[in-house]
Design a protein around this motif. Structure first.
Motif, PDB file in Angstrom:
ATOM      1  N   ARG A  10      78.858  79.337  19.025  1.00 49.45           N
ATOM      2  CA  ARG A  10      77.719  79.309  19.948  1.00 49.45           C
ATOM      3  C   ARG A  10      77.673  80.610  20.746  1.00 49.45           C
ATOM      4  N   PHE A 253      74.296  66.745  22.041  1.00 45.67           N
ATOM      5  CA  PHE A 253      73.724  67.463  23.195  1.00 45.67           C
ATOM      6  C   PHE A 253      74.361  68.838  23.347  1.00 45.67           C
ATOM      7  N   CYS A 254      75.669  68.923  23.092  1.00 39.53           N
ATOM      8  CA  CYS A 254      76.388  70.171  23.365  1.00 39.53           C
ATOM      9  C   CYS A 254      76.338  71.165  22.210  1.00 39.53           C
ATOM     10  N   CYS A 257      74.841  74.376  23.213  1.00 37.84           N
ATOM     11  CA  CYS A 257      75.225  74.913  24.528  1.00 37.84           C
ATOM     12  C   CYS A 257      75.131  76.440  24.515  1.00 37.84           C
ATOM     13  N   ARG A 259      75.176  78.141  27.869  1.00 35.10           N
ATOM     14  CA  ARG A 259      75.280  78.554  29.255  1.00 35.10           C
ATOM     15  C   ARG A 259      76.683  78.394  29.812  1.00 35.10           C
ATOM     16  N   LEU A 270      83.588  76.862  32.194  1.00 35.01           N
ATOM     17  CA  LEU A 270      83.159  76.934  30.792  1.00 35.01           C
ATOM     18  C   LEU A 270      82.245  75.771  30.437  1.00 35.01           C
ATOM     19  N   CYS A 271      82.366  74.671  31.184  1.00 40.14           N
ATOM     20  CA  CYS A 271      81.511  73.503  30.934  1.00 40.14           C
ATOM     21  C   CYS A 271      81.256  72.791  32.267  1.00 40.14           C
ATOM     22  N   LEU A 272      80.028  72.229  32.396  1.00 44.17           N
ATOM     23  CA  LEU A 272      79.683  71.514  33.628  1.00 44.17           C
ATOM     24  C   LEU A 272      80.700  70.413  33.897  1.00 44.17           C
ATOM     25  N   PHE A 273      81.165  69.771  32.829  1.00 43.86           N
ATOM     26  CA  PHE A 273      82.085  68.640  32.967  1.00 43.86           C
ATOM     27  C   PHE A 273      83.512  69.040  32.603  1.00 43.86           C
ATOM     28  N   LYS A 304      86.773  77.466  25.449  1.00 43.78           N
ATOM     29  CA  LYS A 304      85.646  76.539  25.565  1.00 43.78           C
ATOM     30  C   LYS A 304      85.783  75.412  24.550  1.00 43.78           C
ATOM     31  N   SER A 307      82.470  70.195  23.256  1.00 43.73           N
ATOM     32  CA  SER A 307      81.467  69.400  23.989  1.00 43.73           C
ATOM     33  C   SER A 307      82.067  68.844  25.276  1.00 43.73           C
ATOM     34  N   HIS A 308      81.254  68.113  26.042  1.00 42.42           N
ATOM     35  CA  HIS A 308      81.805  67.350  27.158  1.00 42.42           C
ATOM     36  C   HIS A 308      82.430  66.082  26.566  1.00 42.42           C
TER      37      HIS A 308
END
Ligand code: SF4
Length: 326
Positions: A10, A253-254, A257, A259, A270-273, A304, A307-308
């Protein structure tokens, strides 16, 4: 310029920069008891912000979103926006705001190089808005939307956190609004954080409920814009505006990604969650550290995850969304 790529191939062109964790609203799903200072460490200074954006702009990032808390509570917010928009390679600067100052600031925001604005409006019903945010400010916020349109900020996106038993009955109200208002209203699935479990269990609703109603009413899925966020957009020929869905609990969803996030104290998320804040502030002391900073960023990308892990109940170490601006 070699883009920022993670182990899953990604590419990361989009950085969300939180310039403060302070917020003046008391949204039930985020800061129900209002903002409480969590640290004595000062927020990033303008020169630290210039250095961190410069470094990211030289490893493939071209879109910056200024977030908070509520970014417009910072007295030097416009200077920060000016600094960011003047950095070479940065092609797009966007803002996420609760719009309590938008009506008065819209012209200056555009002049400072911000082109796109996301505005949080969880209800178009004044009482409901007050109940969710703790503020009787719906009129002021809607005036901000109109002024942002007047001065030509575009696109204007409205973020609505989808809340069962609170605003899930307001789809028609929002549809009536976008029939003539050229804005994109995005329903965002309520996300669990480390301190809103009961609220989440009581009010979480899958965005598929909205999707099915839209498709049933003839709305069609639209193309995703380059550098765009996670929203799945729907359009209808009889409506000036559009409807978007942000569904972190949806399958894959991820997979797209694109961002990364910087906290208001200069840590990379590296991840919101995610479960870690990776400090970068020690590399923001002087311009001469830029190459070291870029190398650190590139190396951290290897950590990274795919996913979450929200489905496994792993919500990461984020107490509430105001700490990293969602
Ligand atoms: S949850 Fe994490 S991995 Fe998934 S899209 Fe958001 S930031 Fe990326």
């Amino acid at each position: 310029m070699k883009p920022l790529v993670d182990p899953f191939g990604r590419t990361f062109c989009y950085l969300r920069l939180s310039i403060t964790d302070v917020c003046n609203f008391r949204c039930q799903y985020c800061l129900p008891n209002g903002y409480k200072r969590q640290t004595e460490e000062p927020e990033l200074s303008q020169s630290e912000i210039r250095r961190i954006i410069h470094a990211f702009s030289e490893v493939g990032v071209w879109k910056i979103r200024i977030t908070g808390g509520e970014p417009t509570v910072r007295s030097d917010f416009l200077d920060i926006a000016n600094t960011i928009s003047s950095i070479p390679n940065i092609r797009k600067v966007a803002l996420t705001t609760n719009a309590f100052r938008l009506a008065q600031l819209a012209k200056d925001i555009k002049r400072a190089g911000i082109s796109a604005v996301n505005i949080s409006i969880d209800s178009l019903n004044p009482e409901q808005f007050h109940q969710v945010t703790g503020k009787k400010m719906l009129d002021k916020v809607l005036a901000g939307v109109d002024e942002a349109l007047n001065v030509g900020l575009s696109p204007i996106k409205v973020n609505v956190v989808l809340l069962k038993h609170i605003n899930d009955h307001e789809l028609d109200l929002f549809l009536d609004w976008v029939r003539y208002k050229p804005v994109s209203v995005r329903f965002i699935e309520l996300m669990q954080t480390s301190d809103n479990k009961d609220y989440f269990n009581h009010h979480h609703l899958s965005a598929s409920v909205i999707r099915d109603r839209l498709v049933g009413a003839g709305w069609v899925r639209a193309q995703r814009e380059s550098g765009g966020g996670p929203a799945v957009e729907f359009k209808h020929p009889e409506y000036s505006g559009s409807i978007g869905l942000i569904a972190p609990y949806s399958k894959d969803f991820c997979a797209s990604c694109n961002r990364l996030r910087i906290t208001s104290r200069g840590a990379l998320r590296l991840c919101l969650f995610g479960t870690a804040n990776h400090p970068l502030r020690h590399l923001l002391k002087s311009d001469s550290q830029k190459e070291e900073l870029k190398e650190e960023i590139i190396n951290l990308l290897y950590r990274k995850k795919a996913s979450h892990f929200l489905h496994d109940g792993q919500v990461g170490n984020m107490a509430n969304l105001s700490t990293v601006g969602g």
